[in-house]
Design an enzyme around this catalytic site. Structure first.
Site, PDB file in Angstrom:
ATOM      1  N   ARG A  52      34.953  52.145  51.565  1.00 22.45           N
ATOM      2  CA  ARG A  52      34.387  51.594  52.867  1.00 22.45           C
ATOM      3  C   ARG A  52      33.201  50.549  52.572  1.00 22.45           C
ATOM      4  NH1 ARG A  52      31.941  55.483  57.563  1.00 22.45           N
ATOM      5  NH2 ARG A  52      30.039  55.528  56.093  1.00 22.45           N
ATOM      6  N   LYS A 151      29.702  48.425  58.672  1.00 16.69           N
ATOM      7  CA  LYS A 151      28.432  49.205  58.490  1.00 16.69           C
ATOM      8  C   LYS A 151      27.525  48.308  57.946  1.00 16.69           C
ATOM      9  CE  LYS A 151      26.664  53.883  57.097  1.00 16.69           C
ATOM     10  NZ  LYS A 151      25.915  54.244  58.112  1.00 16.69           N
ATOM     11  N   GLU A 184      30.893  55.816  70.692  1.00 17.85           N
ATOM     12  CA  GLU A 184      30.369  57.008  69.449  1.00 17.85           C
ATOM     13  C   GLU A 184      28.871  57.064  69.921  1.00 17.85           C
ATOM     14  OE1 GLU A 184      30.450  55.524  65.515  1.00 17.85           O
ATOM     15  OE2 GLU A 184      29.875  53.124  66.329  1.00 17.85           O
TER      16      GLU A 184
HETATM   17  N1  PMP Z   1      28.815  56.053  63.671  1.00 16.23           N
HETATM   18  C1  PMP Z   1      27.655  55.310  63.265  1.00 16.23           C
HETATM   19  C2  PMP Z   1      27.187  54.108  64.022  1.00 16.23           C
HETATM   20  C3  PMP Z   1      27.031  55.573  62.067  1.00 16.23           C
HETATM   21  O1  PMP Z   1      25.816  54.895  61.639  1.00 16.23           O
HETATM   22  C4  PMP Z   1      27.430  56.614  61.229  1.00 16.23           C
HETATM   23  C5  PMP Z   1      26.769  56.927  59.893  1.00 16.23           C
HETATM   24  N2  PMP Z   1      25.481  57.269  60.267  1.00 16.23           N
HETATM   25  C6  PMP Z   1      28.630  57.563  61.729  1.00 16.23           C
HETATM   26  C7  PMP Z   1      29.186  56.992  62.837  1.00 16.23           C
HETATM   27  C8  PMP Z   1      29.194  58.637  61.047  1.00 16.23           C
HETATM   28  O2  PMP Z   1      29.765  58.203  60.042  1.00 16.23           O
HETATM   29  P1  PMP Z   1      29.804  59.104  58.583  1.00 16.23           P
HETATM   30  O3  PMP Z   1      30.594  60.418  58.797  1.00 16.23           O
HETATM   31  O4  PMP Z   1      30.607  57.936  57.861  1.00 16.23           O
HETATM   32  O5  PMP Z   1      28.337  59.445  58.227  1.00 16.23           O
END
Ligand code: PMP
Length: 288
Positions: A52, A151, A184
């Site tokens: 990623r 990200k 989200e």
């Molecule tokens: N959405 C956002 C905006 C995030 O910053 C994160 C990670 N903190 C997630 C979802 C969850 O992603 P992951 O499971 O890869 O930590």
């Protein structure tokens, strides 16, 4: 020995780990990052996080000056150097130092930083009783402006929504997208259960495709649950039997209230609890 931070190929004492104030990561939030868990000395789903990171770097035309296998090994050796058993890794790649302007051609030397530290977890009662969350008035970034799939070091969109959560006395806030659909939370993906079917917004809803989200979808399919990545409205959450969030830090955490409205019977539901248990077995290495 003080904590050791990896900076461009070297392990440096925490207090001496520094980057330039001309770094575009600082000046413009120009860079990408990952947050990764360490369980029992093992870095969890490291390949997925590395993939990623490189994808996000590519999306912002940032070339990471290290090959994937070398960066993977650097993460592992930083964890080992800090003798970390259970903790959190922050992997950051910045654009590097430049002049005071946006042109990426005038920057040089992207900086690679790896911090391996302890993690502050949600208090246990939130897992037992479930979270109460609110809907933030701040909407998630429009994918045509800055895709939430990246990200990036620019997290202000999420921070503004997190401030709303904190002001409301909540740990998390739901963010809608520009179409008014559920996207989200500020640092977590969201799922609901309705009549035995697990539902979560698709990446096209303008979300970060969480590594935990994808792992939980896999676990749900192993458990022979029907999983649907479909657009959701706030109505769907209000009417859900169960709701939970997923994220690297939060793992799987139940949500029992949105905007003061009780979800289901107001307690963490059976599907949520089963998926949380399966996820814990996966992280603790009992599932392979
Ligand atoms: N959405 C956002 C905006 C995030 O910053 C994160 C990670 N903190 C997630 C979802 C969850 O992603 P992951 O499971 O890869 O930590």
């Amino acid at each position: 020995m003080p904590p050791q931070v990896f900076v461009n190929g070297e392990l440096i004492d925490k207090q001496d780990a520094k980057l330039s104030v001309y770094d575009h990561g600082l000046l413009y939030g120009d860079g990408v990052f990952e947050g990764i868990r360490v369980y029992g000395g093992r870095v969890f789903l490291l390949d997925e996080h590395i993939d990623r990171l490189y994808e996000c770097a590519r999306a912002i035309r940032l070339e990471i000056p290290m090959a994937k296998p070398d960066l993977t090994e650097a993460v592992e050796s930083t964890v080992a150097a800090n003798k970390l058993e259970d903790g959190y890794v922050r992997l950051v790649v910045t654009r590097g130092a430049g002049y005071l302007g946006l042109d990426i051609r005038k920057t040089s030397d992207p900086q690679i930083v790896i911090i391996a530290d302890t993690i502050t977890l949600y208090p246990e009662e939130h897992y037992r009783d479930g979270l109460s969350i609110i809907t933030a008035s701040t909407i998630r970034n429009h994918p045509g402006a800055l895709s939430p799939r990246i990200k990036s070091l620019n997290y202000l969109n999420n921070i503004l929504a997190k401030i709303e959560a904190t002001d409301a006395g909540c740990q998390e806030a739901l963010m809608l997208n520009h179409k008014g659909e559920v996207a989200e939370c500020t640092g977590d993906n969201i799922f609901i259960v309705r009549r035995g079917v697990l539902k979560t917004p698709p990446t096209e809803a303008g979300i970060l495709e969480g590594i935990t989200r994808n792992a939980v979808i896999g676990l749900a399919r192993d458990a022979e649950l029907t999983v649907r990545e479909v657009p959701l409205l706030r109505h769907d959450i209000y009417a859900a039997d169960e709701c939970f969030l997923t994220g690297t830090a939060a793992e799987v955490i139940p949500v029992v209230k949105l905007d003061g409205r009780q979800i289901g019977d107001g307690k963490p539901g059976p599907v949520t609890q089963d998926l949380r248990a399966r996820f814990q077995r996966l992280t603790r290495g009992q599932d392979g």
